[in-house]
Structure formats: C-alpha cells, structure tokens
Design an enzyme around this catalytic site. Structure first.
Site, PDB file in Angstrom:
ATOM      1  N   TYR A 144      -4.172  13.715   4.276  1.00 22.41           N
ATOM      2  CA  TYR A 144      -2.790  13.322   3.966  1.00 22.41           C
ATOM      3  C   TYR A 144      -2.860  11.909   3.416  1.00 22.41           C
ATOM      4  O   TYR A 144      -3.491  11.039   4.018  1.00 22.41           O
ATOM      5  CB  TYR A 144      -1.932  13.367   5.236  1.00 22.41           C
ATOM      6  CG  TYR A 144      -0.537  12.815   5.052  1.00 22.41           C
ATOM      7  CD1 TYR A 144       0.411  13.492   4.282  1.00 22.41           C
ATOM      8  CD2 TYR A 144      -0.158  11.612   5.650  1.00 22.41           C
ATOM      9  CE1 TYR A 144       1.697  12.987   4.117  1.00 22.41           C
ATOM     10  CE2 TYR A 144       1.131  11.112   5.500  1.00 22.41           C
ATOM     11  CZ  TYR A 144       2.050  11.796   4.728  1.00 22.41           C
ATOM     12  OH  TYR A 144       3.317  11.293   4.568  1.00 22.41           O
ATOM     13  N   ASP A 247      -8.999   6.464   0.972  1.00 26.71           N
ATOM     14  CA  ASP A 247      -7.754   6.227   1.681  1.00 26.71           C
ATOM     15  C   ASP A 247      -8.146   5.768   3.090  1.00 26.71           C
ATOM     16  O   ASP A 247      -8.454   6.576   3.963  1.00 26.71           O
ATOM     17  CB  ASP A 247      -6.921   7.512   1.719  1.00 26.71           C
ATOM     18  CG  ASP A 247      -5.637   7.337   2.509  1.00 26.71           C
ATOM     19  OD1 ASP A 247      -5.509   6.324   3.216  1.00 26.71           O
ATOM     20  OD2 ASP A 247      -4.772   8.231   2.432  1.00 26.71           O
ATOM     21  N   LYS A 275      -1.574   0.598   8.043  1.00 31.63           N
ATOM     22  CA  LYS A 275      -1.617   0.772   9.500  1.00 31.63           C
ATOM     23  C   LYS A 275      -2.229  -0.412  10.268  1.00 31.63           C
ATOM     24  O   LYS A 275      -1.575  -1.424  10.458  1.00 31.63           O
ATOM     25  CB  LYS A 275      -2.309   2.084   9.826  1.00 31.63           C
ATOM     26  CG  LYS A 275      -1.535   3.276   9.184  1.00 31.63           C
ATOM     27  CD  LYS A 275      -1.490   4.499   9.989  1.00 31.63           C
ATOM     28  CE  LYS A 275      -0.688   5.581   9.267  1.00 31.63           C
ATOM     29  NZ  LYS A 275      -0.115   6.580  10.078  1.00 31.63           N
TER      30      LYS A 275
HETATM   31  C1  LIG Z   1      -4.622   8.632   5.691  1.00 30.80           C
HETATM   32  C2  LIG Z   1      -3.194   8.270   5.407  1.00 30.80           C
HETATM   33  N1  LIG Z   1      -2.844   7.822   4.194  1.00 30.80           N
HETATM   34  C3  LIG Z   1      -1.584   7.463   3.912  1.00 30.80           C
HETATM   35  C4  LIG Z   1      -0.589   7.551   4.849  1.00 30.80           C
HETATM   36  C5  LIG Z   1       0.806   7.140   4.526  1.00 30.80           C
HETATM   37  O1  LIG Z   1       1.078   5.909   5.147  1.00 30.80           O
HETATM   38  P1  LIG Z   1       2.582   5.458   5.420  1.00 30.80           P
HETATM   39  O2  LIG Z   1       3.129   6.372   6.458  1.00 30.80           O
HETATM   40  O3  LIG Z   1       2.451   4.019   5.867  1.00 30.80           O
HETATM   41  O4  LIG Z   1       3.305   5.553   4.137  1.00 30.80           O
HETATM   42  C6  LIG Z   1      -0.899   8.037   6.125  1.00 30.80           C
HETATM   43  C7  LIG Z   1       0.147   8.176   7.151  1.00 30.80           C
HETATM   44  O5  LIG Z   1      -0.061   8.693   8.225  1.00 30.80           O
HETATM   45  C8  LIG Z   1      -2.238   8.412   6.421  1.00 30.80           C
HETATM   46  O6  LIG Z   1      -2.595   8.895   7.611  1.00 30.80           O
END
Ligand SMILES: Cc1ncc(COP(=O)(O)O)c(C=O)c1O
Length: 436
Positions: A144, A247, A275
């Site tokens: 994700y 990511d 995060k």
């Molecule tokens: C691996 C990863 N990338 C991107 C995101 C998106 O981040 P945000 O919720 O801060 O937009 C998440 C959210 O859980 C994630 O787990």
C-alpha cells in the site's frame, strides 16, 4: 460483548453523529459498537474515554517510534508553534531538519519535505515519470503506497482470487472512483517475484518509469524480502534506466535509523519517508540521490504544498531523528521486540498453533497457518478467525495490536520489559480462550 465502556460509547455516539461513521479515516471504523474513542496517549500506552489503559501496539499504524507524547518532541513542537509555522518561505528549522535526515540516512543527497506518506509517494511517482518520460509503473501485490490513484492497486485486504495468474497478474483497483485509464499504466506482480520482474522488463523495459516497492511488506504481516529480491530490482532498474522507489513510509526510521536501505543494504533512487519521521506529527519527505532530483531543480515537474516543511512538522522531525541517532531508542526496541517475537512464537508452538512470526523487532506480523508466506497470495490461508478472536481477547484485557493480521505490531521505544511480560501473559490467556 462490546469493547466500548459507557463513556466511550457516549463519545462514539457523538462522533457518529458529527463525522461519517464517526471516523476521519475509513480503516478506523471497526463497527458501531466496536470502535474505540481515545482520550490520550503516554509512552507505550493509550487510554480510552473510560480511562481504560491499553499497551499500544498500533502506535498509530507506525508513526509512534519514541512513545506517545515524547517530551523532547512535544517541547520542540510547542516552541515551533509559538514561533509561527507557515511562511511560504524556506525556514531555518527546515534546513536543519533536512541536514539531520541526511546524516541519519547517508545515501540521501537531497530531499523535499511534504506532509503525508500519500503525498510523498505521489510526488515520487510523478517525478520518476517526469524524468524518464515513461508512464508505466510496476508495484507489488499486498503493498500500500497511500490513498492516491497512481498505485492503489492489488492492495492488502483485496481477495487474491481476483489477482489472476501470478505470471500475468491483473492490477485490481482498491476503490471505486479510480479512473479506468490509470489501470493501463500499472503492472503488478507478487512480492518477492524477481523472475516475474525480469520477464516484465524483458517485455516492457523501455516503457517502465519506476518500480515502487515497500522494501518489507509493512501492510501484509511484515513479510520480508527474500535474498536478492531488492538487489535484483536495483539491477533491473539500472539496466533499463528506470527509477527504483522505496516506499519507506513504514520502514523508515523504524526498522533501522537508516530505514530499509540500511537494513537490507540496497539503495534506491528515491524514497518516501513519513510516519516515524515525526513520532506522530504529520511530516514526510521525498528523498533521493543522483540526477533524478534534477527533475525538480530544472523545473517543469510540479512538487508543491502550502504546508510542506512547516515549522511544527520539521521541528518534530528534527527532535525525533536526533533522538533516534543516539542509538538508545533502537537498542531498546530491538531488545523488547525480540522478546515479544520469541515469546509469542513459543506460546503458539506450546499450544499447537502452526504460525510464523516474521519481520523486524520494531515491526512484525503473525501468520496463522502452515509454512511461511513470502508474498501476499501466500497469506490467503491465514486463520483470520482465530487471530481476530485472539486479538479481541487481548484488547478486552488491555493490550492492543490491530485485529487485522495484515497490520503488523508496531513497537515504540517507551515499551518496557514489564509491558512484554504483561503482553505475553495476556497473549496466552486470550489464545487459550480463542482456541476454546
Ligand atoms: C507503506 C505506506 N506508504 C504510504 C502510506 C500512506 O501514508 P499516509 O497515510 O501518511 O498518507 C502508508 C500508510 O499506511 C503506508 O503504510
């Protein structure tokens, strides 16, 4: 039996009347009588509106790395808030935070701040498309990368039967409202399938702008890359002039101070951090090395944001990363996380439950079933019912991981040896109850 006490139920009634389903993010809704309302967090604990304390293994789905309300971050944020936060100019705090991130993650040459993981991956993908002049993006099933349309395909939670043959997978959109045309620009593969990636590059190599990958499946039970997978992607991108995007929204500043690049020894062209970068304060960065960043420097590829690099965000990042760089929080996370991984695995084995506990001490997941899954298709056989019963029993006893096994347990440096002991005791009690 509802997990809401009377005060929590009353707060959720108000939430439900004022906000859609009573939540600000869809995944927080667990059901009309099962959604908690929290009043505060402190260290490794959160408290609901009835004052009930939980040992928190959600940690906000990953951001809380030092502990809720960490005093150093809290005072840095308060000071920044009082100094004015948003100027539409570069500010000194922002420069200092960028320099600190470069020190913590040595492969990073330059970066730009943004606010959320979604924005960070969205900008990284656009930048990769802009500099390569290509449109196709390869992502992996069970990852994700945020809520934008670019790569929200074959995400965790979707039934894998829809994904088609693993040799020619079908990219499945996560949401209604995503335009059909975007689907034609996405290719998906099972995670850890390097041969599949080699086949795909052989067929489409010169059309692929970027490979986007969560270096460890932070949204699917903490599945780790098999030996050679990330390096294989690195080699394919190099051979085909494509951009490798890590990511690191969940792994960054969590599985190691230098994130997955440090933990697995493979360096991407671009990475999205969010995060744990801000210990719960919204801050993100798109970081990179080499000529790809000149795509922004030369103009014509848009990256923008009113709040990008705001004073509160960068003060939180500066305080968090500085503390992480002392090494003490990571040493603690490592000790406590190992004890939990080993302790839960031992209890499961003693009670005859076939299971794998996988991932890294700061972020690990549970698969209940035979064998060990190496991709998202492999988790289909997971005993969801048993896991959910176990976790709901734990939550009733004041220990709170996510009841969705795809979501790993997240630890913070405020979790103590005593928390581990309590958690293991509760884990065993709830397991015995769940096994009936
Ligand atoms: C691996 C990863 N990338 C991107 C995101 C998106 O981040 P945000 O919720 O801060 O937009 C998440 C959210 O859980 C994630 O787990």
């Amino acid at each position: 039996m509802s997990i809401q006490g009377p005060e929590t139920a009353a707060w959720f009634d108000r939430a439900y009347a004022a906000m859609v389903n009573g939540v600000s993010s869809g995944w927080r809704y667990w059901g009309r009588n099962e959604t908690l309302v929290l009043s505060r967090g402190e260290g490794g604990y959160v408290y609901d509106s009835d004052g009930k304390r939980y040992i928190d293994y959600h940690c906000g789905f990953g951001p809380i790395i030092l502990g809720h309300g960490d005093p150093t971050v809290a005072s840095a944020v308060a000071e920044a808030a009082a100094a004015g936060t948003t100027f539409a100019f570069t500010q000194e705090r922002e420069v200092v935070a960028a320099e600190t991130i470069k020190q913590a993650v040595p492969w990073v040459e330059r970066l730009r701040f943004t606010n959320t993981g979604t924005e960070a991956t969205m900008h990284a993908v656009r930048l990769a498309r802009g500099v390569t002049g290509r449109d196709v993006v390869l992502k992996f099933e069970g990852t994700y990368h945020g809520a934008h349309d670019y790569v929200m395909y074959s995400t965790p939670g979707k039934p894998t039967e829809a994904f088609g043959s693993p040799y020619r997978p079908l990219p499945i959109p996560m949401s209604s409202g995503m335009p059909d045309v975007v689907t034609s620009l996405i290719r998906t593969l099972p995670y850890n399938d390097l041969e599949g990636a080699q086949r795909l590059f052989a067929d489409y190599g010169r059309r692929i702008a970027a490979v986007v990958v969560e270096p460890m499946l932070g949204n699917a039970m903490g599945i780790e890359p098999v030996d050679g997978f990330l390096q294989g992607l690195r080699d394919l991108c190099d051979a085909n002039d494509a951009i490798l995007i890590f990511d690191e929204v969940k792994t960054g500043f969590r599985i190691a101070v230098g994130g997955a690049a440090e933990a697995y020894g493979v360096v991407p062209d671009l990475a999205a951090f969010a995060k744990a970068l801000g210990n719960g304060v919204p801050v993100a960065a798109i970081a990179g090395r080499g000529p790809v960043l000149d795509g922004w420097a030369k103009g014509g590829i848009v990256q923008a944001g009113t709040y990008s690099g705001n004073g509160i965000a960068v003060a939180a990042a500066q305080a968090t990363v500085t503390k992480l760089m002392t090494g003490e929080p990571m040493a603690r996370l490592d000790r406590v996380g190992h004890a939990l991984m080993e302790g839960t695995a031992k209890i499961l084995a003693e009670h005859g439950v076939a299971a794998t506990v996988q991932g890294r001490p700061a972020m690990f997941g549970f698969y209940f079933g035979a064998g060990t899954p190496h991709d998202y298709r492999g988790v289909a056989a997971h005993d969801e019912e048993l896991y959910e019963k176990l976790v709901m029993g734990m939550i009733r006893r004041g220990v709170m991981p996510s009841p969705d096994a795809l979501e790993p347990w997240f630890l913070c440096a405020a979790h103590s040896d005593e928390d581990v002991a309590t958690t293991l005791q509760v884990f065993e009690e709830a397991l015995v109850e769940a096994l009936g």
